[in-house]
Enzyme design. Structure first.
Site, PDB file in Angstrom:
ATOM      1  N   GLU A   1      -9.602  -1.559   5.627  1.00 67.42           N
ATOM      2  CA  GLU A   1     -10.142  -1.197   6.931  1.00 67.42           C
ATOM      3  C   GLU A   1     -11.430  -1.978   7.215  1.00 67.42           C
ATOM      4  O   GLU A   1     -12.098  -2.435   6.277  1.00 67.42           O
ATOM      5  CB  GLU A   1     -10.462   0.304   6.929  1.00 67.42           C
ATOM      6  CG  GLU A   1      -9.236   1.206   6.745  1.00 67.42           C
ATOM      7  CD  GLU A   1      -8.504   1.477   8.047  1.00 67.42           C
ATOM      8  OE1 GLU A   1      -8.352   0.541   8.862  1.00 67.42           O
ATOM      9  OE2 GLU A   1      -8.053   2.615   8.232  1.00 67.42           O
TER      10      GLU A   1
ATOM     11  N   HIS B   1      -7.009  -4.266  10.516  1.00 71.46           N
ATOM     12  CA  HIS B   1      -6.846  -4.076   9.082  1.00 71.46           C
ATOM     13  C   HIS B   1      -5.602  -4.808   8.578  1.00 71.46           C
ATOM     14  O   HIS B   1      -4.638  -5.023   9.307  1.00 71.46           O
ATOM     15  CB  HIS B   1      -6.855  -2.589   8.681  1.00 71.46           C
ATOM     16  CG  HIS B   1      -5.637  -1.791   9.000  1.00 71.46           C
ATOM     17  ND1 HIS B   1      -5.702  -0.450   9.350  1.00 71.46           N
ATOM     18  CD2 HIS B   1      -4.322  -2.089   9.002  1.00 71.46           C
ATOM     19  CE1 HIS B   1      -4.485   0.002   9.543  1.00 71.46           C
ATOM     20  NE2 HIS B   1      -3.630  -0.969   9.344  1.00 71.46           N
TER      21      HIS B   1
ATOM     22  N   ASN C   1      -6.876  -2.305  14.662  1.00 74.86           N
ATOM     23  CA  ASN C   1      -8.300  -2.565  14.403  1.00 74.86           C
ATOM     24  C   ASN C   1      -8.499  -3.788  13.501  1.00 74.86           C
ATOM     25  O   ASN C   1      -9.601  -4.048  13.036  1.00 74.86           O
ATOM     26  CB  ASN C   1      -8.971  -1.334  13.782  1.00 74.86           C
ATOM     27  CG  ASN C   1      -8.419  -0.999  12.389  1.00 74.86           C
ATOM     28  OD1 ASN C   1      -7.514  -1.668  11.891  1.00 74.86           O
ATOM     29  ND2 ASN C   1      -8.944   0.034  11.774  1.00 74.86           N
TER      30      ASN C   1
ATOM     31  N   ASP D   1       0.813  -1.217   0.000  1.00 78.96           N
ATOM     32  CA  ASP D   1       0.000   0.000   0.000  1.00 78.96           C
ATOM     33  C   ASP D   1       0.848   1.270   0.000  1.00 78.96           C
ATOM     34  O   ASP D   1       2.079   1.220   0.156  1.00 78.96           O
ATOM     35  CB  ASP D   1      -0.953  -0.008   1.213  1.00 78.96           C
ATOM     36  CG  ASP D   1      -0.264  -0.398   2.516  1.00 78.96           C
ATOM     37  OD1 ASP D   1       0.981  -0.424   2.566  1.00 78.96           O
ATOM     38  OD2 ASP D   1      -0.967  -0.683   3.492  1.00 78.96           O
TER      39      ASP D   1
HETATM   40  C1  GLP Z   1      -0.256   0.522   8.528  1.00 79.09           C
HETATM   41  C2  GLP Z   1      -0.053  -0.358   7.297  1.00 79.09           C
HETATM   42  C3  GLP Z   1      -0.277  -1.819   7.582  1.00 79.09           C
HETATM   43  C4  GLP Z   1       0.398  -2.198   8.881  1.00 79.09           C
HETATM   44  C5  GLP Z   1      -0.214  -1.424  10.007  1.00 79.09           C
HETATM   45  C6  GLP Z   1       0.352  -1.784  11.370  1.00 79.09           C
HETATM   46  O1  GLP Z   1      -1.493   1.111   8.646  1.00 79.09           O
HETATM   47  N1  GLP Z   1      -0.876   0.040   6.209  1.00 79.09           N
HETATM   48  O2  GLP Z   1       0.207  -2.582   6.493  1.00 79.09           O
HETATM   49  O3  GLP Z   1       0.260  -3.578   9.096  1.00 79.09           O
HETATM   50  O4  GLP Z   1       0.028  -0.054   9.776  1.00 79.09           O
HETATM   51  O5  GLP Z   1       1.438  -0.996  11.674  1.00 79.09           O
HETATM   52  P1  GLP Z   1       2.455  -1.245  12.856  1.00 79.09           P
HETATM   53  O6  GLP Z   1       3.284  -2.389  12.419  1.00 79.09           O
HETATM   54  O7  GLP Z   1       3.242   0.026  12.927  1.00 79.09           O
HETATM   55  O8  GLP Z   1       1.654  -1.536  14.055  1.00 79.09           O
END
Ligand code: GLP
Length: 240
Positions: free
Chosen positions: A143, A138, A136, A67
């Site tokens: 989402e 995702h 959450n 993404d």
């Molecule tokens: C972002 C990314 C996700 C990732 C998530 C969790 O929103 N789009 O791909 O898994 O954050 O992030 P973190 O690893 O910093 O908790």
């Protein structure tokens, strides 16, 4: 889904790196699906160490990231392209021209998304997809919603995600409210998936990942329908 509970973040990062290293040795010309976020950083550091020690090589690897914020230029220091360069690509022998991140400036995001999915297919599909989990639930930027998308698409971000990701920006107001993201179908087509989760903030999602139900309100739960998923979490994420 295979669950591996690790002692801590460091052990989780090493376990994740081992799975990727095994694939790189078996199939040097593999296609990797890569993720951003703070969770995979330690694993990327491990891989860089192994690459430096001559144990593994990325020179024939092709990669597709999950993404990108929208609209955001690849040069922006909060873009996921920038993140990947700084956390992995600049530290390994990968050919950057074979690394791909969805275009955060695409004029026609729907056409870009379609082309992105087609390019993945044309490359032979993703051999191994790395995933983190949003607090959450995702995955990538899919989402919680009643309806989830199959292919790569433009999406709005929930307030909780904007809040969670604001720690990387100067202020919450600077966090883009949209992103381009692989869809659930793009992710589920990967041959193998590893999911990383660390820390108490992920406990809620880990509980949902381990029961016997799926819900679009916790998009990560859909991975239970995939035949080859390894869920790697540390004790904090597992025990809460
Ligand atoms: C972002 C990314 C996700 C990732 C998530 C969790 O929103 N789009 O791909 O898994 O954050 O992030 P973190 O690893 O910093 O908790």
């Amino acid at each position: 889904m295979k669950l591996i509970v690790c002692e801590n973040y460091e052990e989780m990062s090493k376990e994740g790196a081992k799975i990727i290293a095994k694939l790189l040795k078996e199939k040097p010309k593999c296609v990797l699906g890569l993720a951003t976020g703070s969770t995979p950083v330690g694993m990327y550091q491990e891989l860089a160490k192994m690459n430096k020690a001559g144990e593994i090589s990325f020179k024939d690897v092709t990669s597709y990231n999950l993404d990108e914020y929208y609209p955001l230029a690849p040069e922006h220091d909060q873009s996921y392209r920038y993140f990947m360069n700084h956390n992995l690509f600049d530290h390994v022998d990968i050919d950057k021209s074979r690394t791909h991140v969805p275009d955060g400036l695409a004029k026609d995001p729907a056409a870009m998304g379609k082309a992105y999915d087609e390019a993945i297919e044309a490359a032979g599909g993703i051999d191994l997809q790395v995933l983190g989990l949003g607090p959450n639930g995702h995955i990538a930027f899919n989402e919680p919603e009643e309806n989830l998308y199959v292919g790569t698409h433009l999406t709005g971000l929930t307030d909780s995600t904007i809040e969670a990701n604001s720690r990387f920006f100067a202020s919450k107001a600077d966090v883009p409210t949209q992103a381009v993201t692989m869809g659930i179908g793009s992710i589920m087509k990967a041959k193998k998936i590893i999911v990383l989760a660390s820390g108490k903030a992920k406990h809620y999602v880990i509980e949902k990942m381990l029961d016997d139900r799926i819900t679009t309100q916790v998009p990560g739960t859909i991975l239970k329908c995939h035949p080859d998923v390894v869920l790697l979490c540390d004790k904090e994420a597992y025990n809460g």
